[in-house]
Design an enzyme around this catalytic site. Structure first.
Site, mmCIF file in Angstrom:
data_model
loop_
_atom_site.group_PDB
_atom_site.id
_atom_site.type_symbol
_atom_site.label_atom_id
_atom_site.label_comp_id
_atom_site.label_asym_id
_atom_site.label_seq_id
_atom_site.Cartn_x
_atom_site.Cartn_y
_atom_site.Cartn_z
ATOM 1 N NE ARG A 196 -3.583 -0.089 2.853
ATOM 2 C CZ ARG A 196 -4.115 -0.459 4.034
ATOM 3 N NH1 ARG A 196 -3.734 0.124 5.148
ATOM 4 N NH2 ARG A 196 -5.029 -1.402 4.086
ATOM 5 N NE ARG A 206 -2.032 2.079 9.618
ATOM 6 C CZ ARG A 206 -2.874 1.063 9.397
ATOM 7 N NH1 ARG A 206 -3.741 1.123 8.397
ATOM 8 N NH2 ARG A 206 -2.865 -0.003 10.160
ATOM 9 C CE LYS A 239 -5.867 -0.219 11.683
ATOM 10 N NZ LYS A 239 -6.841 -0.848 10.761
ATOM 11 C CE LYS A 268 -7.153 3.868 9.545
ATOM 12 N NZ LYS A 268 -8.224 3.046 8.988
ATOM 13 C CB CYS A 299 -14.058 -3.108 2.307
ATOM 14 S SG CYS A 299 -14.777 -4.718 2.691
ATOM 15 C CB CYS A 345 -9.644 -8.937 3.268
ATOM 16 S SG CYS A 345 -9.726 -8.437 4.992
ATOM 17 C CB CYS A 371 -15.380 -8.323 8.562
ATOM 18 S SG CYS A 371 -14.074 -7.123 8.872
ATOM 19 C CB CYS A 411 -12.140 -1.288 5.259
ATOM 20 S SG CYS A 411 -11.149 -2.219 6.438
HETATM 21 FE FE1 SRM Z 1 -9.041 -1.384 6.681
HETATM 22 C C1 SRM Z 1 -7.774 -4.047 8.323
HETATM 23 C C2 SRM Z 1 -8.435 -2.830 3.740
HETATM 24 C C3 SRM Z 1 -9.605 1.562 5.164
HETATM 25 C C4 SRM Z 1 -10.592 -0.262 9.505
HETATM 26 N N1 SRM Z 1 -8.179 -3.124 6.128
HETATM 27 C C5 SRM Z 1 -7.666 -4.059 6.973
HETATM 28 C C6 SRM Z 1 -6.888 -5.120 6.189
HETATM 29 C C7 SRM Z 1 -5.470 -4.689 6.101
HETATM 30 C C8 SRM Z 1 -7.035 -6.567 6.690
HETATM 31 C C9 SRM Z 1 -6.030 -7.082 7.670
HETATM 32 O O1 SRM Z 1 -5.711 -6.429 8.684
HETATM 33 O O2 SRM Z 1 -5.543 -8.195 7.444
HETATM 34 C C10 SRM Z 1 -7.613 -4.978 4.809
HETATM 35 C C11 SRM Z 1 -6.795 -5.409 3.589
HETATM 36 C C12 SRM Z 1 -7.724 -5.988 2.549
HETATM 37 C C13 SRM Z 1 -7.074 -6.245 1.251
HETATM 38 O O3 SRM Z 1 -6.987 -7.432 0.845
HETATM 39 O O4 SRM Z 1 -6.677 -5.309 0.567
HETATM 40 C C14 SRM Z 1 -8.086 -3.549 4.871
HETATM 41 N N2 SRM Z 1 -8.921 -0.724 4.809
HETATM 42 C C15 SRM Z 1 -8.757 -1.498 3.711
HETATM 43 C C16 SRM Z 1 -8.996 -0.726 2.435
HETATM 44 C C17 SRM Z 1 -8.115 -1.176 1.282
HETATM 45 C C18 SRM Z 1 -10.487 -0.794 2.090
HETATM 46 C C19 SRM Z 1 -10.857 -0.382 0.685
HETATM 47 O O5 SRM Z 1 -11.549 -1.180 0.067
HETATM 48 O O6 SRM Z 1 -10.496 0.694 0.233
HETATM 49 C C20 SRM Z 1 -8.709 0.694 2.965
HETATM 50 C C21 SRM Z 1 -7.259 1.054 2.859
HETATM 51 C C22 SRM Z 1 -6.990 2.373 3.458
HETATM 52 C C23 SRM Z 1 -5.619 2.929 3.194
HETATM 53 O O7 SRM Z 1 -5.315 3.167 2.038
HETATM 54 O O8 SRM Z 1 -4.895 3.174 4.167
HETATM 55 C C24 SRM Z 1 -9.095 0.544 4.425
HETATM 56 N N3 SRM Z 1 -9.857 0.390 7.251
HETATM 57 C C25 SRM Z 1 -10.098 1.442 6.442
HETATM 58 C C26 SRM Z 1 -10.985 2.362 7.080
HETATM 59 C C27 SRM Z 1 -11.547 3.655 6.475
HETATM 60 C C28 SRM Z 1 -10.702 4.849 6.784
HETATM 61 O O9 SRM Z 1 -9.586 4.721 7.307
HETATM 62 O O10 SRM Z 1 -11.163 5.947 6.502
HETATM 63 C C29 SRM Z 1 -11.274 1.832 8.329
HETATM 64 C C30 SRM Z 1 -12.274 2.419 9.355
HETATM 65 C C31 SRM Z 1 -11.754 3.594 10.076
HETATM 66 C C32 SRM Z 1 -11.017 3.189 11.293
HETATM 67 O O11 SRM Z 1 -9.852 2.795 11.188
HETATM 68 O O12 SRM Z 1 -11.621 3.220 12.380
HETATM 69 C C33 SRM Z 1 -10.553 0.589 8.426
HETATM 70 N N4 SRM Z 1 -9.125 -2.016 8.600
HETATM 71 C C34 SRM Z 1 -9.876 -1.444 9.592
HETATM 72 C C35 SRM Z 1 -9.794 -2.270 10.770
HETATM 73 C C36 SRM Z 1 -10.491 -1.985 12.123
HETATM 74 C C37 SRM Z 1 -9.599 -1.160 12.964
HETATM 75 C C38 SRM Z 1 -10.151 -0.796 14.310
HETATM 76 O O13 SRM Z 1 -9.334 -0.453 15.170
HETATM 77 O O14 SRM Z 1 -11.338 -0.778 14.528
HETATM 78 C C39 SRM Z 1 -8.973 -3.364 10.435
HETATM 79 C C40 SRM Z 1 -8.576 -4.537 11.344
HETATM 80 C C41 SRM Z 1 -7.475 -4.206 12.271
HETATM 81 O O15 SRM Z 1 -6.808 -3.189 12.193
HETATM 82 O O16 SRM Z 1 -7.245 -5.048 13.143
HETATM 83 C C42 SRM Z 1 -8.598 -3.187 9.058
HETATM 84 FE FE1 SF4 Z 2 -11.356 -6.869 5.189
HETATM 85 FE FE2 SF4 Z 2 -13.245 -6.306 6.918
HETATM 86 FE FE3 SF4 Z 2 -11.714 -4.358 5.975
HETATM 87 FE FE4 SF4 Z 2 -13.489 -5.467 4.409
HETATM 88 S S1 SF4 Z 2 -13.968 -4.319 6.286
HETATM 89 S S2 SF4 Z 2 -11.328 -5.074 3.869
HETATM 90 S S3 SF4 Z 2 -13.511 -7.565 5.080
HETATM 91 S S4 SF4 Z 2 -11.033 -6.015 7.233
#
Ligand code: SRM
Ligand code: SF4
Length: 567
Positions: free
Chosen positions: A72, A141, A204, A206, A423, A429, A468, A472
């Site tokens: 990324r 991030r 993380k 943000k 997402c 994922c 899930c 994201c």
């Molecule tokens: Fe996310 C984890 C994809 C934005 C909350 N996210 C993941 C992972 C890396 C899975 C993992 O940990 O193994 C996913 C990778 C999937 C893949 O195969 O590509 C993933 N997140 C994404 C992306 C690619 C979604 C998308 O379709 O665009 C976004 C990439 C952002 C970037 O470029 O940096 C993405 N993730 C977000 C957002 C939205 C935002 O940041 O505005 C959130 C919600 C906001 C937040 O963080 O509260 C988000 N991702 C999570 C979480 C839950 C974190 C938490 O503390 O609640 C996880 C799981 C974790 O961190 O344990 C996670």
């Molecule tokens: Fe994966 Fe859940 Fe984030 Fe979708 S919302 S990319 S299923 S971690």
């Protein structure tokens, strides 16, 4: 004191994020890295994954999982040059799975990189002056910011996003050492992390910058949100929002999405100090024993907003000024042609779920590469997985449109589709419970028909899906949110505000495809028949008691309808 989580030990013993990654990259016996190292590669913007579609077959054949890596980029404000775009296209074709994935945080993911291709991929990124540092991991991030140059203060906001990102980036040279040079630039024992600390952040972190009236960045979903207050062509102040976040876990009500709190305003000159001190309070106060409660939103819930603000001001050495008035009209992206006050034209290209690929009848990857070969302006990835082709000169406009058409680009997706995002989820994922990116287009085919027959074909309604509850695609800020529970089954949330200022509420549990359509069909019909002039779908479902409003982030699981509360 509860014991520290395992990740704290991994970070502490990592010699500033090195671990044994270098050795692991050279090990040809397995396609994977050592387990502890997979936590450390995240700080370098790299996730170890496996192709989940192939799991059953490989398990049957007693083969190891089909390990692949996702890289990324760190692209503050989403800005790329055409040369950088071309380089990323080339890497997608030669080192990854032939696609570019635009993300909800304004950057690009390359998927499907096998271990032996990791170093060449990162070196290819570095060659065009980009990097993947801190794109994942317990650090700050990618800093996101409204990408539309149509605003007179956009250049200032972009510069601010870049400055924050550079200021908060890990100082360790591990990324260069492991992926680029091979030799230590600085002996690890002489390194320091003055802001993040030796064990980095608890979780993380943000940051987003919004320019009203557009809330395209979902500023209330971030640890730190800055709302630019413009005055006479320059930014007069930034309103400060703290403690937003989306993720939760099904069945664990002490985890919840939360909208950030507005705590005051600062001058543009105070931004870096503010960002640094919000980070240091979270560094020192955040929960390092339980990663599920380690985000800033839980720190603020635990200590209280007033004590948090008092500590922040103590560290800053000044008090925040009162918040300034501002007004948001929408979240999401305005797509299509936009013209700035300087007369420059910008085309915001709708990219379904951010996936740029070449497939039969629609060669978006090739089409955009061709555009990058003649485009003289910039590209901006938006925080809603779209692509803004910015600064298009009038002479190039017909060529740009012709290139898109020649590559099968659909200029007329429905308004419902343009306001939807999903997402990644399966197959890459590791946390996905259900499909998202691969399923939403099919669901939208059916919802488009239902909306059209209810007379809503031209109405903007935001729909966001995740595989899930991690959130994201920020589903809890959508008017309609669908969150995966298990394969083919989703929880349905309603009532998130169209302008991104209010969270949604659980409306129905565990719906199948037909269940989702069955729940939304009557709601679309009554909305069409009974709405007040200008009333948004989310405001309608709240006014008509379909769901109760979520008035504060920590009330997300409260005030459910009686049948759901009892279940
Ligand atoms: Fe996310 C984890 C994809 C934005 C909350 N996210 C993941 C992972 C890396 C899975 C993992 O940990 O193994 C996913 C990778 C999937 C893949 O195969 O590509 C993933 N997140 C994404 C992306 C690619 C979604 C998308 O379709 O665009 C976004 C990439 C952002 C970037 O470029 O940096 C993405 N993730 C977000 C957002 C939205 C935002 O940041 O505005 C959130 C919600 C906001 C937040 O963080 O509260 C988000 N991702 C999570 C979480 C839950 C974190 C938490 O503390 O609640 C996880 C799981 C974790 O961190 O344990 C996670
Ligand atoms: Fe994966 Fe859940 Fe984030 Fe979708 S919302 S990319 S299923 S971690």
């Amino acid at each position: 004191m509860p014991p520290l989580s395992r990740n704290e030990t991994i970070k502490g013993e990592s010699r500033f994020l090195r671990g044994t990654i270098s050795r692991g990259l050279e090990n040809v016996v397995t396609g994977a890295l050592a387990e502890d190292d997979t936590q450390l590669t995240k700080f370098h913007g790299i996730y170890q994954q496996d192709d989940r579609d192939l799991r059953p077959e490989r398990a049957r054949k007693r083969m190891e999982k089909a390990y692949i890596f996702m890289a990324r980029l760190r692209v503050p404000g989403g800005a790329l040059t055409p040369r950088q775009w071309l380089a990323m296209t080339d890497l997608a074709r030669t080192r990854a799975n032939g696609t570019l994935r635009l993300t909800t945080r304004q950057t690009i993911q390359l998927h499907g990189i096998i271990k032996s291709n990791l170093r060449p991929t990162i070196q290819g990124i570095h060659a065009v002056l980009l990097d993947t540092m801190a794109a994942c991991g317990d650090d700050n991030r990618n800093v996101i910011a409204t990408p539309f140059p149509t605003s007179p203060v956009h250049a200032e906001v972009l510069a601010t996003a870049r400055a924050i990102s550079a200021h908060l980036r890990p100082r360790s040279h591990a990324w260069h050492e492991i992926f680029i040079d091979g030799t230590p630039l600085t002996p690890p024992e002489q390194e320091e992390e003055p802001i993040l600390g030796r064990t980095y952040l608890p979780r993380k972190f943000k940051i987003a910058i919004a320019i009203p009236p557009l809330n395209d960045v979902d500023v209330f979903a971030h640890e730190l949100g800055l709302i630019a207050i413009a005055g006479e062509g320059r930014i007069a102040a930034y309103n400060v929002v703290v403690g937003g976040g989306m993720g939760m876990t099904h069945g664990e009500p002490d985890t919840f999405p939360r909208t950030g709190d507005l705590i005051g305003s600062i001058t543009p000159g105070q931004v870096l100090a503010l960002a640094e001190q919000v980070v240091t309070v979270q560094r020192d106060w955040g929960d390092r024993s339980d990663r599920k409660h380690a985000r800033l939103k839980y720190t603020i819930e635990r200590y209280g907003l007033d004590p948090f603000k008092a500590e922040l001001e103590r560290r800053l050495g000044f008090s925040l000024a009162p918040a300034r008035p501002y007004h948001f009209t929408r979240s999401g992206d305005p797509t299509g042609w936009l013209v700035g006050q300087d007369g420059n034209a910008h085309y915001c290209l709708f990219v379904e779920n951010g996936r740029i690929s070449d497939r039969p009848g629609r060669a978006l990857l090739s089409g955009l590469a061709e555009i990058a070969s003649f485009h003289e302006g910039r590209f901006f990835i938006t925080p809603n997985q779209n692509l803004l082709i910015a600064d298009v000169s009038p002479s190039q406009r017909p060529r740009l449109e012709a290139t898109l058409s020649a590559h099968g680009f659909d200029h007329g997706p429905s308004v419902l589709r343009r306001n939807a995002m999903a997402c990644v989820a399966l197959p890459t994922c590791g946390l996905a419970l259900a499909e998202s990116e691969r399923y939403l287009p099919t669901l939208l085919d059916a919802l488009e028909e239902i909306a059209a027959s209810a007379g809503l074909a031209k109405d903007e309604i935001t729909i966001r899906m995740t595989g899930c509850p991690n959130g994201c695609a920020r589903p809890y800020l959508a008017e309609i949110g669908l969150v995966g529970v298990r394969p083919g089954i989703y929880n349905l949330y309603l009532g998130g505000a169209f302008d991104g200022t209010r969270l949604s509420k659980l409306y129905r549990r565990e719906l199948s495809h037909d269940g989702i359509l069955g729940a939304l069909r009557p709601l679309f019909a009554t909305y069409s028949a009974d709405r007040r002039p200008g009333e948004r779908f989310s405001d309608f479902v709240i006014r008509t008691f379909v769901v109760r409003p979520t008035t504060a982030g920590n009330r997300f699981h409260e005030d459910l309808s009686p049948d759901l509360a009892a279940a």
